[in-house]
Scaffold this active site. Structure first.
Site, mmCIF file in Angstrom:
data_model
loop_
_atom_site.group_PDB
_atom_site.id
_atom_site.type_symbol
_atom_site.label_atom_id
_atom_site.label_comp_id
_atom_site.label_asym_id
_atom_site.label_seq_id
_atom_site.Cartn_x
_atom_site.Cartn_y
_atom_site.Cartn_z
ATOM 1 N N ASP A 29 41.105 40.979 88.068
ATOM 2 C CA ASP A 29 39.629 41.173 88.155
ATOM 3 C C ASP A 29 39.232 42.185 89.211
ATOM 4 O O ASP A 29 38.013 42.563 89.218
ATOM 5 C CB ASP A 29 39.230 39.773 88.612
ATOM 6 N N HIS A 54 34.633 26.975 80.339
ATOM 7 C CA HIS A 54 35.731 27.812 80.995
ATOM 8 C C HIS A 54 34.878 29.377 80.978
ATOM 9 O O HIS A 54 34.861 29.993 82.029
ATOM 10 C CB HIS A 54 37.032 27.848 80.670
ATOM 11 N N GLN A 70 49.241 38.065 79.096
ATOM 12 C CA GLN A 70 48.901 38.628 80.566
ATOM 13 C C GLN A 70 49.053 40.067 80.414
ATOM 14 O O GLN A 70 49.858 40.520 79.631
ATOM 15 C CB GLN A 70 49.710 37.868 81.476
ATOM 16 N N GLN A 126 49.781 30.494 79.904
ATOM 17 C CA GLN A 126 50.494 31.775 79.690
ATOM 18 C C GLN A 126 51.556 32.330 80.418
ATOM 19 O O GLN A 126 52.020 31.296 81.281
ATOM 20 C CB GLN A 126 49.285 33.042 80.125
ATOM 21 N N ASP A 133 39.483 43.684 82.087
ATOM 22 C CA ASP A 133 40.663 42.690 82.105
ATOM 23 C C ASP A 133 40.499 41.653 81.096
ATOM 24 O O ASP A 133 39.100 41.192 80.517
ATOM 25 C CB ASP A 133 40.493 41.887 83.480
ATOM 26 N N ASN A 186 33.206 31.734 95.397
ATOM 27 C CA ASN A 186 33.361 30.063 95.547
ATOM 28 C C ASN A 186 33.829 29.792 94.298
ATOM 29 O O ASN A 186 34.228 30.323 92.924
ATOM 30 C CB ASN A 186 32.233 29.293 95.328
ATOM 31 N N HIS A 245 43.240 28.117 88.188
ATOM 32 C CA HIS A 245 44.150 27.800 87.152
ATOM 33 C C HIS A 245 44.713 26.341 87.253
ATOM 34 O O HIS A 245 45.853 26.397 87.476
ATOM 35 C CB HIS A 245 45.120 29.011 87.298
#
Length: 745
Positions: free
Chosen positions: A121, A52, A318, A244, A272, A503, A99
């Site tokens: 982001d 990831h 978050q 989260q 972030d 993408n 996600h």
């Protein structure tokens, strides 16, 4: 009151393997450090070297994609999102991310935090988000679990996005048994920033203070990155702590505070905190700046007692950011965030050297060379074994002459129209706020792509997410080409010139040779189409291990396409019929081949054949020709052909307008079912008033694109070759009722 510091476990190879690392990687870590890692260091490496975060099994293939273009302002992967010059001193930041795994376990929070993360982001780069999109995949609607997941995901997206105040202007949803147990939830954000006002995710300037801003840190999301880098199994339900919890109202405050703080000029770098939290933000900023960073984790605002260094570094709580401030000006930043009722605390500084040092309870818990953690640095890069799947030749050689087509074309058409993949998604998009901020020109539901105006200019942006995983399953390379070509065709039909893509690459386990072969072929196809259409890749996201006990998902490389409209008031187009008496034209390739079509799936229950035909040279000519027709105001409507083929495209133009059509396809080559239901690419339906017929035909004559006059807009009946003959009210009812009825089960 004294607190007992928990004893850390002894680090062993077995413990490393439990963290998702292999023996070779464990040895690499020991070599980088020159010693055995601490427990905290092992945790840091495990998340940063997860697929990831590191893209270790995918980066070598991604690097083969076209990633340069005249309008790109940053290289792909250089910043949190792609940045494209759109003229008038403005740039567009955009990106799409997944996600998937969190949404499979906890659909509401998984989807909500996906939306929050992708918006961060964008505003991390100094851009204000102006539009949101999504791309969703679920199993069969007959499954109660699927309906539960769909409901939770849609509510999560809508509650977070609506509260945050950004319009959702587009998206797509597919349903297929291949996604049973492993839904895909991909979220896209689009933002606008002035040239010269962008922020960079960098740590530089020895002595500059480092601040954590935003929400407090808890234990939610720990090891979320590694959770997203393994297959979903029965044990996944026990990993709910890896999902989260989002708060859109805090995110809105964080957005405004971040943009205001950037205006002070006191911020050197901004990042972030997404996957891997403090670990990823500090390591990426440090590696990019070529300096070290020293953080005192005791200073991090916590919402739970007794958190260890391991937990603080890996938490994915978050609505948090890491800020490097200009030394002596940190109070300016603190004042801004405190004004917005957010934490802003100095937790460390930029230092000489190249090491990240994390301190807790007065002890150094981890000291790691930053470059050893990150993508393109010391993180491992693998090229896995490839093997063409055995099923490919079998499906591509399927004998379509063996199929017995229904005698009643009306019934077959209605069955395709009622397929959840074709039918109206109004039940979904009506839950989204599509017009907040008053910039939406084309909202979801009745347009080929979402369109927003850029206030203060004549310009607009057309944005679209697109991919048919069934095509990629049947022919990975051609399926990858089609995903790009169709998303470009969608923005063209809205009047926009395709500019660039982001993408989200959703695939199965890369250690399976058949999966890796499919992955590499699909990316090669994407590259083919991007080069032909001049739409470079600005960045994106990889999501592997999308498997459940029953097997892998369809390979699904979702494309987020950005298109630019120079004159949004005069050049924007919609698909619905406009006037009785308008002539209907079909522009493009012959309608041949039923492979991978919705008709074959909905009527015959098959996923077979080859992916639809695609000629990239014809596609480029078709798109440019249609743009010319739209910009010169020759055509009144334009709609691309995709799921369901020509008959569905015509039906949607009729449904969205309430006007009927009298169509004859006798002059088009092919059998009735191919002409009606083929999903062969490079096809667009347009309408034109009688006075402009000569102009259209003259433009088509110069284009080398085939075209046919096929009918006229008229009445309130939808008629094709007399084999399809239905009231517009009937097809509208079928089209609009599928999802609501399914959700009422």
């Amino acid at each position: 009151m004294s607190t007992t510091v928990p004893k850390e476990p002894e680090v062993t190879l077995d413990l490393a393997i439990e963290h998702g690392l292999n023996e070779e990687e464990f040895e690499m870590i020991k070599n980088f450090l020159g010693r055995m890692p601490t427990f905290t260091e092992l945790g840091v490496y495990s998340v940063m070297w997860s697929e990831h975060c590191s893209y270790k099994n995918s980066i070598l293939e991604i690097k083969k994609l076209p990633r340069e273009g005249d309008q790109l302002l940053v290289d792909a992967g250089e910043e949190n999102a792609g940045l494209v010059d759109i003229g008038d001193g403005l740039a567009c930041a955009f990106k799409i991310e997944s996600h998937n795994h969190p949404s499979a376990v906890e659909p509401y929070q998984g989807a909500a935090t996906g939306v929050g993360g992708i918006h961060r982001d964008i505003f991390t780069m100094g851009a204000r988000p102006v539009a949101s999109l999504n791309s969703l995949r679920f199993g069969s609607m007959d499954n109660p679990r699927v309906r539960y997941l769909l409901d939770g995901v849609v509510r999560g997206i809508s509650d977070y996005g609506n509260s945050f105040g950004i319009p959702t202007v587009g998206g797509e949803i597919y349903f297929d048994e291949a996604y049973e147990g492993n839904p895909l939830v991909n979220a896209m954000s689009v933002g606008i920033v002035k040239h010269g006002e962008t922020a960079s995710a960098i740590a530089e300037g020895v002595g500059n203070p480092v601040l954590i801003v935003g929400a407090s840190t808890g234990r939610d999301g720990i090891h979320g990155a590694t959770f997203a880098s393994e297959e979903i199994s029965e044990e996944s339900e026990a990993k709910r702590p890896s999902v989260q919890v989002g708060d859109p109202f805090t995110e809105k405050l964080l957005l405004e505070a971040s943009l205001e703080a950037l205006k002070t000029g006191a911020i050197v770098g901004l990042q972030d905190m997404g996957a891997a939290g403090i670990t990823s933000s500090s390591s990426e900023m440090t590696a990019r700046g070529g300096k070290g960073m020293r953080l005192d984790l005791d200073k991090v605002p916590m919402r739970e007692e007794g958190m260890t260094a391991y937990e603080l570094l890996l938490s994915e709580s978050q609505e948090r950011m890491l800020v490097v401030a200009e030394k002596g000006r940190e109070q300016e930043i603190i004042d801004v965030f405190e004004k917005w009722d957010l934490n802003a605390v100095v937790i460390g500084e930029v230092v000489e050297g190249d090491k990240l040092t994390y301190i807790k309870d007065g002890e150094v818990k981890a000291e790691i060379p930053a470059d050893s953690l990150v993508l393109g640095g010391g993180a491992p890069q693998y090229e896995r074994e490839r093997k063409k799947p055995a099923y490919i030749d079998e499906v591509q050689n399927f004998d379509f002459s063996s199929l017995k087509h229904p005698e009643n074309v009306n019934k077959a058409f209605l069955k395709v129209l009622a397929s959840p993949n074709v039918a109206s998604k109004r039940w979904v998009h009506e839950q989204y706020d599509t017009t907040v901020r008053t910039n939406t020109v084309n909202a979801p539901g009745a347009s080929d792509s979402g369109v927003i105006r850029i206030k203060g200019t004549k310009k607009g942006l057309a944005v679209k997410t697109d991919c048919n995983g069934r095509y990629v399953y049947l022919n990975p390379r051609r399926g990858g080409q089609i995903a790009v070509a169709e998303s470009a065709r969608n923005v063209v039909c809205s009047g926009a010139k395709p500019v660039a893509i982001s993408n989200c690459l959703n695939f199965g386990n890369p250690y399976k040779p058949e999966v890796y072969w499919t992955f590499s072929e699909a990316l090669a196809g994407m590259g083919d189409a991007c080069r032909a259409l001049n739409t470079p890749v600005t960045g994106g996201n990889v999501s592997l291990y999308n498997e459940n006990p029953n097997g892998a998902i369809f390979p699904t490389p979702v494309i987020g396409m950005l298109g630019l409209i120079e004159d949004v008031e005069n050049h924007t187009m919609t698909p619905q019929f406009k006037n009785e008496g308008d002539i209907i034209y079909y522009l493009g390739a012959d309608r041949k081949g039923l492979g991978g079509s919705e008709y074959i799936k909905a009527v015959h229950g098959l996923t077979t054949g080859n992916a639809p035909e695609l000629d990239l040279d014809l596609e480029v000519n078709l798109q440019q020709t249609v743009l010319n027709l739209i910009h010169s105001k020759v055509v009144n409507a334009a709609h691309d052909l995709s799921d369901g083929g020509l008959v569905v495209a015509l039906a949607e133009m009729s449904i969205h307008s309430g006007l009927g059509a009298d169509v004859s396809l006798e002059k088009m080559s092919g059998g009735t079912y191919e002409v009606l239901f083929s999903e062969a690419q490079s096809g667009i339906v347009v309408t034109v008033d009688k006075e402009n017929v000569a102009k259209l035909e003259a433009e088509m004559g110069k284009s080398n694109v085939p075209f046919h006059a096929i009918g006229v807009v008229s009445g309130n009946t939808f008629t094709i070759n007399q084999t399809v003959n239905l009231p517009v009210s009937k097809i509208t009812d079928v089209y609009e009722s599928t999802l609501p009825k399914a959700m009422e089960q």
